[in-house]
Design a protein around this motif. Structure first.
Motif, PDB file in Angstrom:
ATOM      1  N   LYS A 153       0.791  -1.359   0.190  1.00 19.56           N
ATOM      2  CA  LYS A 153      -0.099  -0.236  -0.260  1.00 19.56           C
ATOM      3  C   LYS A 153       1.163   1.683  -0.014  1.00 19.56           C
ATOM      4  CE  LYS A 153      -4.429   1.674   2.476  1.00 19.56           C
ATOM      5  NZ  LYS A 153      -5.202   1.917   3.185  1.00 19.56           N
ATOM      6  N   GLU A 171       0.925   5.340  -0.046  1.00 20.02           N
ATOM      7  CA  GLU A 171      -0.698   6.191   0.112  1.00 20.02           C
ATOM      8  C   GLU A 171       0.526   7.517   0.321  1.00 20.02           C
ATOM      9  OE1 GLU A 171      -2.782   5.143   3.757  1.00 20.02           O
ATOM     10  OE2 GLU A 171      -1.029   4.050   4.149  1.00 20.02           O
ATOM     11  N   ASP A 219      -0.611   7.470  -4.760  1.00 21.27           N
ATOM     12  CA  ASP A 219      -1.624   6.551  -4.055  1.00 21.27           C
ATOM     13  C   ASP A 219      -0.916   5.289  -5.324  1.00 21.27           C
ATOM     14  OD1 ASP A 219      -1.898   7.349  -2.256  1.00 21.27           O
ATOM     15  OD2 ASP A 219      -3.904   8.324  -2.867  1.00 21.27           O
ATOM     16  N   THR A 253      -2.313   0.323  -4.635  1.00 22.80           N
ATOM     17  CA  THR A 253      -2.023  -0.733  -3.670  1.00 22.80           C
ATOM     18  C   THR A 253      -1.653  -2.538  -4.682  1.00 22.80           C
ATOM     19  OG1 THR A 253      -3.852  -0.507  -4.573  1.00 22.80           O
ATOM     20  CG2 THR A 253      -3.741   0.384  -2.479  1.00 22.80           C
TER      21      THR A 253
END
Length: 231
Positions: A3, A5, A21, A23
């Motif tokens: 992940k 961010e 961002d 994932t």
């Protein structure tokens, strides 16, 4: 699993990433797309601790890896196939594979399994790294990353500079890895080839995510390639 961010990065006072961002779930194949100079390799370098982020967070599971040393990130389960391959030229194929290997009872990858994936590496296991063709060096770089028994394999420019037949061999290898449940994050310019086996795609432009979606979404939005991927 992985992940990312709000990732920001800069070279001196020149900002390059503006809140990326991203994932990748377990067993998922995700592509990172964009024209040259848009921040793809900087994103990878920031994830792997090769460049310290200015802001944001990088985590694997519940473990915060932001700005950690590269060896700690590798221990957390990220395996890198870097742009330009960067194999050890004066070590043999086999020495390259075992130099950074990480085993243990739960290890899924071994020399035997890498050689089964790339029989050519077994044939050339006693050759020095600098005696290999570009395609063989890329196979070796992938095998070396797998020998760390990663939770996620990241490939920066998976088929850059390779002959068409070798490119197809690399794509077939990545497809097999996906079928085996490996999580993969891949950068490459061949969008059509990536669309054949990737689950999701993230497009960045000037250090920002400008589009993301599934393969059906990408195929249904042909102007994405014209707007953000063509030179």
């Amino acid at each position: 699993m992985l992940k990312v961010e709000g990732l920001e990065a800069a070279y001196g006072e020149s900002r390059v990433l503006f809140g990326i961002d991203l994932t990748v779930a377990a067993g998922e194949v995700v592509t990172l797309l964009g024209r040259n100079g848009m921040g793809k390799t900087t994103t990878i370098n920031s994830i792997f601790g090769l460049m310290r982020p200015r802001a944001g967070r990088v985590s694997v599971g519940s473990t915060d890896l932001t700005g950690k040393a590269p060896y700690l990130i590798a221990q957390a389960g990220l395996g890198l196939v870097p742009e330009g391959r960067q194999i050890f030229p004066t070590l043999t194929v086999e020495e390259n594979l075992v130099a950074t290997a990480r085993g243990g009872k739960a290890a899924r990858w071994s020399l035997a399994r890498v050689y089964a994936l790339f029989p050519r590496l077994q044939e050339r296991r006693r050759n020095m790294g600098n005696q290999l063709s570009g395609g063989e060096q890329q196979m070796l770089a992938i095998g070396r990353a797998l020998m760390t028994n990663p939770r996620l394999v990241v490939l920066d420019e998976a088929t850059e500079g390779l002959a068409p037949l070798i490119r197809e061999e690399i794509w077939a290898c990545l497809t097999r890895l996906k079928e085996d449940g490996e999580a993969i994050l891949v950068i490459d310019k061949n969008v059509d080839a990536l669309a054949r086996f990737a689950d999701r795609h993230v497009v960045i432009e000037k250090g920002r995510v400008v589009w993301q979606g599934t393969t059906p979404d990408l195929l249904a939005t042909p102007d994405i390639k014209d707007r953000f991927l063509h030179v």
